[in-house]
Design a protein around this motif. Structure first.
Motif, mmCIF file in Angstrom:
data_model
loop_
_atom_site.group_PDB
_atom_site.id
_atom_site.type_symbol
_atom_site.label_atom_id
_atom_site.label_comp_id
_atom_site.label_asym_id
_atom_site.label_seq_id
_atom_site.Cartn_x
_atom_site.Cartn_y
_atom_site.Cartn_z
ATOM 1 N N THR A 1 37.964 39.317 30.061
ATOM 2 C CA THR A 1 39.093 39.805 29.312
ATOM 3 C C THR A 1 40.446 40.181 30.406
ATOM 4 N N ALA A 2 41.544 39.502 30.022
ATOM 5 C CA ALA A 2 42.561 39.375 30.947
ATOM 6 C C ALA A 2 43.715 38.525 30.533
ATOM 7 N N VAL A 3 44.709 38.682 31.177
ATOM 8 C CA VAL A 3 45.835 37.761 30.807
ATOM 9 C C VAL A 3 45.535 36.585 32.172
ATOM 10 N N TYR A 4 45.782 35.496 31.719
ATOM 11 C CA TYR A 4 45.506 34.345 32.700
ATOM 12 C C TYR A 4 46.776 33.801 32.874
ATOM 13 N N TYR A 5 46.883 33.421 34.048
ATOM 14 C CA TYR A 5 48.253 32.721 34.607
ATOM 15 C C TYR A 5 48.042 31.531 35.161
ATOM 16 N N CYS A 6 48.843 30.609 34.944
ATOM 17 C CA CYS A 6 48.707 29.149 35.796
ATOM 18 C C CYS A 6 49.786 29.358 36.809
ATOM 19 N N ASN A 7 49.233 28.790 37.715
ATOM 20 C CA ASN A 7 50.043 28.777 39.269
ATOM 21 C C ASN A 7 50.096 27.406 39.758
ATOM 22 N N ALA A 8 51.261 27.152 40.329
ATOM 23 C CA ALA A 8 51.410 25.795 41.207
ATOM 24 C C ALA A 8 51.992 26.298 42.602
ATOM 25 N N GLY A 51 44.801 47.588 34.962
ATOM 26 C CA GLY A 51 44.420 48.389 36.124
ATOM 27 C C GLY A 51 43.744 47.594 37.408
ATOM 28 N N HIS A 52 43.751 46.262 37.208
ATOM 29 C CA HIS A 52 43.071 45.644 38.375
ATOM 30 C C HIS A 52 44.053 44.589 39.063
ATOM 31 N N GLN A 53 44.046 44.020 40.317
ATOM 32 C CA GLN A 53 44.899 43.275 40.756
ATOM 33 C C GLN A 53 44.704 42.027 40.253
ATOM 34 N N ARG A 54 45.822 41.018 40.437
ATOM 35 C CA ARG A 54 45.676 39.376 39.968
ATOM 36 C C ARG A 54 44.345 38.960 40.722
ATOM 37 N N GLU A 55 43.512 37.954 40.202
ATOM 38 C CA GLU A 55 42.680 37.373 41.113
ATOM 39 C C GLU A 55 42.586 35.903 40.792
ATOM 40 N N LEU A 56 42.040 35.110 41.864
ATOM 41 C CA LEU A 56 41.950 33.860 41.581
ATOM 42 C C LEU A 56 40.710 33.481 40.558
ATOM 43 N N VAL A 57 41.046 32.582 39.676
ATOM 44 C CA VAL A 57 39.870 32.049 38.782
ATOM 45 C C VAL A 57 39.314 30.696 39.421
ATOM 46 N N ALA A 58 40.414 29.770 39.295
ATOM 47 C CA ALA A 58 40.062 28.613 40.045
ATOM 48 C C ALA A 58 41.071 27.567 40.281
ATOM 49 N N SER A 59 41.014 26.746 41.288
ATOM 50 C CA SER A 59 42.244 26.042 41.835
ATOM 51 C C SER A 59 41.801 24.478 41.950
#
Length: 115
Positions: A88-95, A42-50
């Motif tokens: 709590t969420a699904v965490y996605y790696c990004n490049a 129910g939430h948008q994808r958000e930045l955790v860290a880069s």
């Protein structure tokens, strides 16, 4: 093409810690920034860290002070401490390849924090 494989998700209690890892392969020469995003139901994808190639880091407001991103060659780690149920969420790696406008995503890893 860039391939990203995450590991390290799971279930921990409030206040606990987890360490996520993302192993990257492929055309990493084009990548300028690697990072982690998360998406809760129910939430948008958000930045955790880069983290950029020169080691500059950036954190989402809710994460700073509790999470630490680091990089060893083509593997990015996310150390998460003092975890809360709202993490709590699904965490996605990004490049991200800035010059080419290309974004690559991993398959996601579930992180669940029990209260």
């Amino acid at each position: 093409q860039v391939q990203l494989v995450e590991s390290g998700g799971g279930l921990v209690q409030t206040g606990g810690s987890l360490r996520l890892s993302c192993a990257a392969s492929g055309s990493m020469w084009m990548i300028n920034v690697m990072g982690w995003f998360r998406q809760a139901p129910g939430h948008q994808r958000e930045l955790v860290a880069s983290i950029t190639n020169d080691g500059t880091t950036n954190y989402g407001d809710a994460m700073e002070g509790r999470f630490t991103i680091s990089r060893e060659k083509d593997t990015v780690h996310l150390q998460m401490n003092s975890l809360k149920p709202e993490d709590t969420a699904v965490y996605y790696c990004n490049a991200y390849a800035i010059q080419y406008g290309k974004n690559y995503w991993g398959q996601g890893t579930q992180v669940t924090i029990s209260s």
